[in-house]
Design a protein around this motif. Structure first.
Motif, PDB file in Angstrom:
ATOM      1  N   HIS A 139       5.160   0.947   4.934  1.00 55.47           N
ATOM      2  CA  HIS A 139       4.956   0.351   3.613  1.00 55.47           C
ATOM      3  C   HIS A 139       4.413  -1.058   3.811  1.00 55.47           C
ATOM      4  O   HIS A 139       5.161  -1.962   4.194  1.00 55.47           O
ATOM      5  CB  HIS A 139       6.262   0.344   2.838  1.00 55.47           C
ATOM      6  N   ARG A 192       0.109 -11.008   1.706  1.00 54.52           N
ATOM      7  CA  ARG A 192       0.655 -10.352   0.524  1.00 54.52           C
ATOM      8  C   ARG A 192      -0.307 -10.410  -0.654  1.00 54.52           C
ATOM      9  O   ARG A 192       0.032 -10.012  -1.761  1.00 54.52           O
ATOM     10  CB  ARG A 192       1.988 -10.996   0.127  1.00 54.52           C
ATOM     11  N   ASP A 238       6.932 -16.787  -1.373  1.00 53.71           N
ATOM     12  CA  ASP A 238       6.896 -16.487   0.059  1.00 53.71           C
ATOM     13  C   ASP A 238       6.946 -17.757   0.904  1.00 53.71           C
ATOM     14  O   ASP A 238       7.343 -17.713   2.053  1.00 53.71           O
ATOM     15  CB  ASP A 238       5.636 -15.699   0.403  1.00 53.71           C
ATOM     16  N   ASP A 247       1.630  -4.373   2.581  1.00 58.33           N
ATOM     17  CA  ASP A 247       0.764  -5.059   1.619  1.00 58.33           C
ATOM     18  C   ASP A 247      -0.513  -5.403   2.352  1.00 58.33           C
ATOM     19  O   ASP A 247      -0.455  -5.892   3.481  1.00 58.33           O
ATOM     20  CB  ASP A 247       1.394  -6.372   1.119  1.00 58.33           C
ATOM     21  N   GLU A 248      -1.645  -5.153   1.718  1.00 58.83           N
ATOM     22  CA  GLU A 248      -2.920  -5.519   2.309  1.00 58.83           C
ATOM     23  C   GLU A 248      -3.188  -6.996   2.088  1.00 58.83           C
ATOM     24  O   GLU A 248      -2.830  -7.553   1.058  1.00 58.83           O
ATOM     25  CB  GLU A 248      -4.039  -4.709   1.680  1.00 58.83           C
ATOM     26  N   HIS A 283       6.759  -4.439   4.714  1.00 53.65           N
ATOM     27  CA  HIS A 283       7.934  -4.594   3.850  1.00 53.65           C
ATOM     28  C   HIS A 283       9.225  -4.242   4.578  1.00 53.65           C
ATOM     29  O   HIS A 283      10.273  -4.807   4.293  1.00 53.65           O
ATOM     30  CB  HIS A 283       7.802  -3.718   2.604  1.00 53.65           C
ATOM     31  N   MET A 305       0.846  -1.165   0.000  1.00 51.33           N
ATOM     32  CA  MET A 305       0.000   0.000   0.000  1.00 51.33           C
ATOM     33  C   MET A 305       0.889   1.225   0.000  1.00 51.33           C
ATOM     34  O   MET A 305       1.884   1.262   0.686  1.00 51.33           O
ATOM     35  CB  MET A 305      -0.962  -0.135   1.178  1.00 51.33           C
ATOM     36  N   LYS A 329       0.963 -11.863  -4.038  1.00 49.67           N
ATOM     37  CA  LYS A 329       1.991 -11.200  -4.855  1.00 49.67           C
ATOM     38  C   LYS A 329       3.222 -12.071  -5.060  1.00 49.67           C
ATOM     39  O   LYS A 329       3.992 -11.840  -5.971  1.00 49.67           O
ATOM     40  CB  LYS A 329       2.382  -9.869  -4.236  1.00 49.67           C
ATOM     41  N   CYS A 377      -1.449  -7.382   8.086  1.00 47.96           N
ATOM     42  CA  CYS A 377      -0.859  -6.993   6.813  1.00 47.96           C
ATOM     43  C   CYS A 377       0.606  -7.413   6.835  1.00 47.96           C
ATOM     44  O   CYS A 377       1.115  -7.880   7.846  1.00 47.96           O
ATOM     45  CB  CYS A 377      -1.004  -5.493   6.575  1.00 47.96           C
ATOM     46  N   TYR A 378       1.271  -7.232   5.716  1.00 50.58           N
ATOM     47  CA  TYR A 378       2.684  -7.590   5.593  1.00 50.58           C
ATOM     48  C   TYR A 378       3.498  -6.305   5.578  1.00 50.58           C
ATOM     49  O   TYR A 378       3.278  -5.420   4.754  1.00 50.58           O
ATOM     50  CB  TYR A 378       2.894  -8.387   4.305  1.00 50.58           C
TER      51      TYR A 378
END
Length: 90
Positions: free
Chosen positions: A46, A67, A83, A48-49, A19, A1, A70, A16-17
């Motif tokens: 930073h 992630r 991952d 990832d949803e 980064h 995001m 992704k 969430c992840y």
């Protein structure tokens, strides 16, 4: 995001992840600041949803991946995830 999306983000995030940490962060690991959500551990913003995906390693059903899939690529043997579900182990 992105940082702009993060500023507008609803603080009611399950997980969430991050980064910056490279780890799964749950809602209690996040702090809402004037700049949006921040990781309590590293101060990063930073993320990832999470999103529902058909995971190559959990083929029986869809899973809510931090992630949002992704890391899933098409490899020599079909779909694989880079991952490797490491996000499940904090």
């Amino acid at each position: 995001m992105t940082a702009e999306t993060n500023k507008k983000r609803n603080p009611n995030v399950e997980y969430c992840y991050c980064h910056d940490c490279g780890k799964l962060r749950e809602s209690f690991d996040l702090v809402l600041t004037g700049q949006g959500l921040q990781c309590r551990h590293c101060g990063g913003n930073h993320f990832d949803e999470a999103g529902w995906v058909i995971c190559p390693y959990h083929k029986v059903s869809a899973v809510k991946c931090p992630r949002a899939g992704k890391g899933i690529i098409i490899g020599e043997n079909g779909l694989e995830c880079l991952d490797r579900c490491f996000f499940r182990f904090k």
